[in-house]
Design an enzyme around this catalytic site. Structure first.
Site, short mmCIF file in Angstrom:
data_model
loop_
_atom_site.label_atom_id
_atom_site.label_comp_id
_atom_site.label_asym_id
_atom_site.label_seq_id
_atom_site.Cartn_x
_atom_site.Cartn_y
_atom_site.Cartn_z
N LYS A 1 0.85 -1.18 0.00
CA LYS A 1 0.00 0.00 0.00
C LYS A 1 0.89 1.24 0.00
CE LYS A 1 -2.99 2.89 2.74
NZ LYS A 1 -3.51 3.16 4.09
N GLY B 1 -7.71 9.08 10.35
CA GLY B 1 -7.93 9.09 11.78
C GLY B 1 -8.98 10.07 12.28
N ALA C 1 -9.49 5.53 4.97
CA ALA C 1 -9.36 6.69 5.86
C ALA C 1 -10.68 7.43 6.04
CB ALA C 1 -8.30 7.68 5.38
N GLY C 2 -10.96 7.78 7.29
CA GLY C 2 -12.10 8.61 7.60
C GLY C 2 -13.30 7.89 8.19
N ASN D 1 -8.55 1.65 10.45
CA ASN D 1 -7.72 1.31 11.59
C ASN D 1 -8.25 1.98 12.86
OD1 ASN D 1 -5.11 0.14 12.69
ND2 ASN D 1 -4.90 2.29 13.29
N THR D 2 -8.24 3.32 12.88
CA THR D 2 -8.60 4.05 14.10
C THR D 2 -10.03 3.76 14.54
OG1 THR D 2 -7.10 5.80 13.37
CG2 THR D 2 -8.59 6.33 15.17
#
Length: 257
Positions: free
Chosen positions: A100, A161, A187-188, A209-210
């Site tokens: 990635k 994040g 993301a987001g 992830n977050t």
């Protein structure tokens, strides 16, 4: 609409959810979240996650590379050269060629530097890598990255994040419609409804992830994300009803007694 499998760089995946390996309390919690999510691929920030130092806890002792696909990424890289160097080291360390790519522009918002991303992607592709690429939600750059030969296009939903959810559904949909390689929102995402929304737009998968790692109960959130992605995909394939300006009763009003 008939479903088709998710295929990235020639490999088929049953799960359309990809999770990360950062911000968890420890690797054991990360492994438990992975199991709950049903994901078959995890991103690994080569600059931040220990996969080689045996004197400290190692990710590979908890998430086995022969059981889960490792996706080395270039988190924290701000130049094409740094990104390419990082992934070449990853290939030497673990033999990973599916990677990635992310090349960031500003520490405050972590949006991708698309000129550097394009340059790094070309260098990696010329070097034999299969590149999944984090990019802006710009259909023009998405098309250019696909034309270069990237294995998957990964537009951001919102800043990394942030948990803000999809901020530009119009552009995400345009990218989905024009792409012949997998489109994975990266993301987001903040909660399950965000993941479902991405899948309802026709995306092939969601990376997060977050949203899991910083939930109050990461294991339960991982399980929620698993079901959210499945529900969104099923809704997309089913085809939603048309939106209408006025009420349309489920039962006919004519002929009432």
């Amino acid at each position: 609409m008939q479903d088709t499998p998710l295929i990235i760089a020639g490999r088929e995946y049953a799960s359309r959810l990809i999770i990360g390996t950062g911000k968890y309390r420890d690797y054991a919690q990360n492994a438990a979240a992975l199991k709950a999510s049903g994901a078959e691929m995890v991103t690994v920030a080569m600059r931040r996650v220990n996969v080689m130092n045996p004197d400290e806890p190692m990710l590979v002792d908890f998430i086995k590379p022969d059981e889960t696909v490792y996706l080395p990424n270039t988190a924290g890289c701000f130049t094409g050269e740094d990104a390419v160097r990082t992934l070449r080291l990853a290939r030497e360390a673990g033999g990973w060629s599916l990677v990635k790519l992310e090349v960031l522009s500003d520490p405050k918002h972590l949006y991708p530097d698309m000129e550097e991303t394009m340059r790094a992607a070309k260098m990696l592709l010329d070097d034999g890598f299969d590149v999944m690429v984090y990019c802006s939600d710009d259909p023009v750059f998405a098309r250019k990255l696909e034309d270069l030969g990237c294995a998957a296009i990964m537009p951001l939903g919102a800043p990394i994040g942030s948990g803000l959810g999809l901020q530009n559904k119009v552009n995400i949909r345009l990218i989905v419609e024009q792409s012949s390689v997998p489109v994975i929102v990266d993301a987001g995402v903040g909660t399950a409804s965000d993941a479902t929304e991405a899948m309802e737009l026709g995306c092939d998968g969601v990376l997060m992830n977050t949203a899991i790692a910083e939930a109050q109960d990461p294991i339960r959130m991982a399980r929620a994300m698993k079901h959210a992605v499945i529900a969104g995909r099923e809704a997309y394939l089913a085809g939603r009803m048309a939106k209408k300006r006025y009420a349309d009763p489920s039962s006919p009003l004519a002929g009432l007694i």
